[in-house]
Design a protein around this motif. Structure first.
Motif, PDB file in Angstrom:
ATOM      1  N   THR A 188     110.580 102.968  31.672  1.00 39.19           N
ATOM      2  CA  THR A 188     111.030 103.447  32.870  1.00 39.19           C
ATOM      3  C   THR A 188     110.971 102.680  33.957  1.00 39.19           C
ATOM      4  OG1 THR A 188     110.562 105.687  31.659  1.00 39.19           O
ATOM      5  CG2 THR A 188     111.145 105.650  34.145  1.00 39.19           C
ATOM      6  N   ASN A 201     110.482  99.298  33.891  1.00 40.24           N
ATOM      7  CA  ASN A 201     111.487  98.199  34.023  1.00 40.24           C
ATOM      8  C   ASN A 201     113.019  98.828  34.540  1.00 40.24           C
ATOM      9  OD1 ASN A 201     109.721  96.802  32.516  1.00 40.24           O
ATOM     10  ND2 ASN A 201     110.534  96.997  30.450  1.00 40.24           N
ATOM     11  N   SER A 202     113.368  99.942  34.212  1.00 39.50           N
ATOM     12  CA  SER A 202     114.353 100.518  34.508  1.00 39.50           C
ATOM     13  C   SER A 202     114.667 100.645  36.041  1.00 39.50           C
ATOM     14  CB  SER A 202     115.003 101.623  33.968  1.00 39.50           C
ATOM     15  OG  SER A 202     115.232 101.489  32.478  1.00 39.50           O
ATOM     16  N   GLY A 211     114.991  97.426  37.689  1.00 39.38           N
ATOM     17  CA  GLY A 211     116.341  96.908  37.539  1.00 39.38           C
ATOM     18  C   GLY A 211     117.067  97.507  38.450  1.00 39.38           C
ATOM     19  N   LEU A 212     117.064  98.937  38.465  1.00 42.59           N
ATOM     20  CA  LEU A 212     118.130  99.768  39.364  1.00 42.59           C
ATOM     21  C   LEU A 212     118.047  99.000  40.869  1.00 42.59           C
ATOM     22  CD1 LEU A 212     119.364 102.418  39.744  1.00 42.59           C
ATOM     23  CD2 LEU A 212     117.250 103.218  40.636  1.00 42.59           C
ATOM     24  N   SER A 229     116.752  95.890  41.739  1.00 40.29           N
ATOM     25  CA  SER A 229     117.091  94.734  41.691  1.00 40.29           C
ATOM     26  C   SER A 229     118.556  94.284  41.501  1.00 40.29           C
ATOM     27  CB  SER A 229     116.483  93.616  40.544  1.00 40.29           C
ATOM     28  OG  SER A 229     115.264  93.888  40.386  1.00 40.29           O
ATOM     29  N   TRP A 230     119.173  95.217  40.741  1.00 37.65           N
ATOM     30  CA  TRP A 230     120.574  95.144  40.714  1.00 37.65           C
ATOM     31  C   TRP A 230     121.678  95.059  41.737  1.00 37.65           C
ATOM     32  CZ3 TRP A 230     122.898  93.232  36.408  1.00 37.65           C
ATOM     33  CH2 TRP A 230     124.284  93.473  36.375  1.00 37.65           C
ATOM     34  N   ASN A 266     123.421  92.663  43.035  1.00 31.83           N
ATOM     35  CA  ASN A 266     124.742  92.157  42.286  1.00 31.83           C
ATOM     36  C   ASN A 266     125.848  92.774  42.709  1.00 31.83           C
ATOM     37  OD1 ASN A 266     124.181  90.146  40.265  1.00 31.83           O
ATOM     38  ND2 ASN A 266     122.792  91.508  39.416  1.00 31.83           N
ATOM     39  N   TRP A 267     125.793  94.034  43.497  1.00 33.37           N
ATOM     40  CA  TRP A 267     127.019  94.627  43.958  1.00 33.37           C
ATOM     41  C   TRP A 267     126.909  95.071  45.559  1.00 33.37           C
ATOM     42  CZ3 TRP A 267     126.050  99.743  46.024  1.00 33.37           C
ATOM     43  CH2 TRP A 267     124.851 100.167  45.570  1.00 33.37           C
ATOM     44  N   VAL A 325     122.869 102.637  50.750  1.00 32.09           N
ATOM     45  CA  VAL A 325     122.365 102.002  49.401  1.00 32.09           C
ATOM     46  C   VAL A 325     120.949 102.314  49.386  1.00 32.09           C
ATOM     47  CG1 VAL A 325     122.110  99.938  48.251  1.00 32.09           C
ATOM     48  CG2 VAL A 325     123.933 100.216  49.660  1.00 32.09           C
ATOM     49  N   HIS A 332     120.854 106.032  48.328  1.00 28.67           N
ATOM     50  CA  HIS A 332     121.334 106.349  47.087  1.00 28.67           C
ATOM     51  C   HIS A 332     120.268 106.000  45.708  1.00 28.67           C
ATOM     52  CE1 HIS A 332     123.882 105.462  43.398  1.00 28.67           C
ATOM     53  NE2 HIS A 332     123.323 104.173  43.360  1.00 28.67           N
ATOM     54  N   LEU A 381     118.323 108.151  43.025  1.00 25.64           N
ATOM     55  CA  LEU A 381     118.556 107.905  41.555  1.00 25.64           C
ATOM     56  C   LEU A 381     117.060 107.438  40.718  1.00 25.64           C
ATOM     57  CD1 LEU A 381     121.801 106.012  40.844  1.00 25.64           C
ATOM     58  CD2 LEU A 381     121.454 108.164  40.865  1.00 25.64           C
ATOM     59  N   ARG A 426     115.355 110.826  40.321  1.00 31.29           N
ATOM     60  CA  ARG A 426     116.012 111.750  39.372  1.00 31.29           C
ATOM     61  C   ARG A 426     115.569 111.084  37.849  1.00 31.29           C
ATOM     62  NH1 ARG A 426     121.865 113.502  39.338  1.00 31.29           N
ATOM     63  NH2 ARG A 426     121.946 114.714  41.229  1.00 31.29           N
ATOM     64  N   MET A 427     115.346 109.857  37.818  1.00 32.23           N
ATOM     65  CA  MET A 427     114.945 109.138  36.689  1.00 32.23           C
ATOM     66  C   MET A 427     113.301 110.039  36.237  1.00 32.23           C
ATOM     67  SD  MET A 427     115.536 105.207  36.901  1.00 32.23           S
ATOM     68  CE  MET A 427     117.211 104.539  36.593  1.00 32.23           C
ATOM     69  N   MET A 487     128.795 104.314  43.790  1.00 31.70           N
ATOM     70  CA  MET A 487     127.537 103.685  43.862  1.00 31.70           C
ATOM     71  C   MET A 487     126.901 104.044  42.291  1.00 31.70           C
ATOM     72  SD  MET A 487     125.892 103.334  47.286  1.00 31.70           S
ATOM     73  CE  MET A 487     126.085 104.818  48.131  1.00 31.70           C
ATOM     74  N   LEU A 491     121.997  99.611  35.058  1.00 29.87           N
ATOM     75  CA  LEU A 491     120.712 100.080  34.269  1.00 29.87           C
ATOM     76  C   LEU A 491     121.169  99.526  33.009  1.00 29.87           C
ATOM     77  CD1 LEU A 491     118.546 102.354  33.759  1.00 29.87           C
ATOM     78  CD2 LEU A 491     120.596 103.718  32.903  1.00 29.87           C
ATOM     79  N   TRP A 538     120.835  95.476  32.974  1.00 28.92           N
ATOM     80  CA  TRP A 538     119.589  94.941  33.062  1.00 28.92           C
ATOM     81  C   TRP A 538     118.738  94.771  31.699  1.00 28.92           C
ATOM     82  CZ3 TRP A 538     117.815  92.415  37.318  1.00 28.92           C
ATOM     83  CH2 TRP A 538     116.715  92.180  37.229  1.00 28.92           C
ATOM     84  N   TRP A 559     115.108  92.487  30.149  1.00 30.03           N
ATOM     85  CA  TRP A 559     113.734  92.759  29.655  1.00 30.03           C
ATOM     86  C   TRP A 559     113.567  92.938  28.247  1.00 30.03           C
ATOM     87  CZ3 TRP A 559     113.282  97.798  27.736  1.00 30.03           C
ATOM     88  CH2 TRP A 559     114.050  98.559  27.937  1.00 30.03           C
ATOM     89  N   HIS A 572     116.442 105.455  25.333  1.00 33.59           N
ATOM     90  CA  HIS A 572     115.820 105.494  26.729  1.00 33.59           C
ATOM     91  C   HIS A 572     117.094 105.321  27.662  1.00 33.59           C
ATOM     92  CE1 HIS A 572     113.608 104.092  30.124  1.00 33.59           C
ATOM     93  NE2 HIS A 572     114.455 102.846  30.177  1.00 33.59           N
ATOM     94  N   LEU A 577     118.152 107.922  30.808  1.00 36.38           N
ATOM     95  CA  LEU A 577     118.053 107.815  32.163  1.00 36.38           C
ATOM     96  C   LEU A 577     119.391 107.964  32.853  1.00 36.38           C
ATOM     97  CD1 LEU A 577     115.714 104.838  32.954  1.00 36.38           C
ATOM     98  CD2 LEU A 577     115.002 107.486  32.829  1.00 36.38           C
ATOM     99  N   ARG A 626     119.953 111.365  33.297  1.00 37.11           N
ATOM    100  CA  ARG A 626     119.431 111.942  34.285  1.00 37.11           C
ATOM    101  C   ARG A 626     119.751 111.675  35.627  1.00 37.11           C
ATOM    102  NH1 ARG A 626     113.113 112.105  34.173  1.00 37.11           N
ATOM    103  NH2 ARG A 626     112.575 113.112  32.539  1.00 37.11           N
ATOM    104  N   MET A 627     120.794 110.544  35.700  1.00 36.61           N
ATOM    105  CA  MET A 627     121.298 110.310  37.034  1.00 36.61           C
ATOM    106  C   MET A 627     122.427 111.050  37.536  1.00 36.61           C
ATOM    107  SD  MET A 627     121.717 105.873  36.728  1.00 36.61           S
ATOM    108  CE  MET A 627     120.317 105.015  36.999  1.00 36.61           C
TER     109      MET A 627
END
Lengths: 205, 205
Positions: free
Chosen positions: A162, A164-165, A168-169, A171-172, A175-176, A188, A191, A195, A198-199, B161, B169, B172, B176, B191, B195, B198-199
Motif C-alpha cells: 500500500t 508503494n502504491s 506511486g499515486l 509520483s505518477w 506523468n500527467w 491535483v 484529488h 484518493l 480512500r486507499m 483525474m 496505480l 507503477w 516496484w 492488491h 485499491l 477503493r478509489m
C-alpha cells in the motif's frame, strides 16, 4: 555598510542561487534533448557562463545529473519527516505528507521526469543511493500505515504494498500533470489526498 | 504429409515466434545497457543470427524500439476493450480490466520500463502514436467511471483525474514489482484491484 558577516551571508545566497539556476537549466536541456545529447558547453551557453564556472560547482556532467535526480526524493523525504513529526492522528499526518509531497512533485516535475528517464545514466553508486532514499520513503510510509491500522484509523491489506502504491499515486502525477493545463496544482493535490485517504480508510459494508 | 495450408500456417507461427524472440532480446539489451549503447550487432550476436536476419523484420533499431514501447499499451488497450465488452456492472468491468492490465504490466515489465526510459529516443511520430494510445486508454476508463457514477455504483471526484490515477496505480507496478520477490503476481494483482475499487467505491460516513 554591510558587516563582514552579512557579506558572507549574501555570498552564500548568491552561490546557492547560481547553483539552482545551473540545475534548472541543465535539467531543462536533459529534459528536452536527453542527457547523452546534452553537453556542458550547451549548459554554459544557455546560462551565458563559461565552462570553468560550471566546473567550480560540479566535477562533471554526471555529478549534475545525480543532483538533479536527487532533488525530488530528497525534498520528499524532508517533507515526510516533517509530516511524521507533527502531532495528531495517523490520518492527519498521512494527509499532510501527501499534500506536501504532491506539491513537491508538481514543482519539480522536470527533475522527476529526468530521473525516471536517465536513472540508467547515473553513476551506479549515485543510482543506489537515490534508490535507497526512495526505499526509505516507502518504509516510513508503511510504518505510518501500520500505526494507523493498529489504532483502528486505517484498514489496509499489505502495508508495504500500500505504501508503494501511495508513493506511486503521488509520483505518477509527474506523468500527467500539465502546468497551465486543465487542472490547477491545488486541484491535483486535493484529488491525490482524496484518493490516498480512500486507499486506507476503513470501508463499511 | 502436411497440406500447403498447414505449411503456410507453420511458417507464420515460426515468423511470429522469431519476431517475439527478437523483441525480447533487444528489449533485454535496451533494459540492461540503454537504447543508445545497444547496437543491432549486439542484438544479432545474442540471438546467434545475422544482421540481415534482423533487417528482414525491422528496418532499423528505431523500429524495434517503437514496437517494444508499444507492446504494453497495445495489449492493455485490447484487454480494456475486452473488459468493457463484457456484460455486468461497471464495478465488475472495472475489476476485470484492472485484473487483466495489471497482469499485462507484470508480464511485460521490461518493455514498460524501456518505454518509460526511452520514450525520448522514439521517432516523434511513434512517440505521438503511443501517447495517443495511452490517452485513449485513460479516456475509456474515465467513461466507465462516469457510467458507474451515474448508476450510483461509484462515487468519484473528477473522472478524468481518477482515470489517470488508476492507470498510474497499475503502471507503477512496473517500478516496484520484483519477479521472484516477496509478492507473487497474484498478490500484486489482487492488491491493485482492491485499491482501484477503493478509489471509486462510495464512502459511507
Amino acid at each position: 555598510m554591510p558587516t563582514a558577516r552579512e557579506t558572507r551571508q549574501l555570498k552564500h545566497e548568491v552561490a546557492a542561487f547560481k547553483r539552482r539556476r545551473l540545475l534548472e537549466e541543465a535539467s531543462h536541456l536533459f529534459f528536452s534533448n536527453g542527457y547523452e545529447s546534452t553537453t556542458l558547453d550547451a549548459v554554459a551557453e544557455r546560462l551565458h557562463v563559461t565552462k570553468p564556472f560550471i566546473y567550480s560547482y560540479y566535477k562533471n556532467k554526471g555529478e549534475l545529473l545525480a543532483e538533479i535526480c536527487q532533488i525530488g526524493i530528497q525534498q520528499s523525504l524532508e517533507a515526510l519527516d516533517w509530516a511524521l513529526a507533527q502531532g495528531g492522528s495517523a490520518s492527519s499526518r498521512l494527509k499532510l505528507l501527501v499534500d506536501k509531497v504532491a506539491h513537491i512533485i508538481i514543482e519539480n516535475q522536470e527533475y522527476i521526469v529526468v530521473y525516471q528517464r536517465e536513472e540508467k545514466n547515473l553513476d551506479p553508486e549515485d543510482a543506489r543511493r537515490i534508490r535507497d532514499m526512495r526505499h526509505r520513503f516507502d518504509l516510513k510510509v508503511a510504518t505510518l500505515l501500520e500505526e494507523g491500522a493498529r489504532g483502528g484509523e486505517f484498514e489496509i491489506g499489505d502495508a508495504a504494498m500500500t505504501a508503494n502504491s501511495i508513493s506511486g499515486l503521488i509520483s505518477w502525477i509527474s506523468n500527467w500533470y500539465r502546468p497551465g493545463g486543465k487542472w490547477s496544482p491545488t486541484e491535483v493535490v486535493m484529488h491525490t489526498i482524496g484518493l490516498a485517504m480512500r486507499m486506507v480508510t476503513p470501508t463499511r459494508a
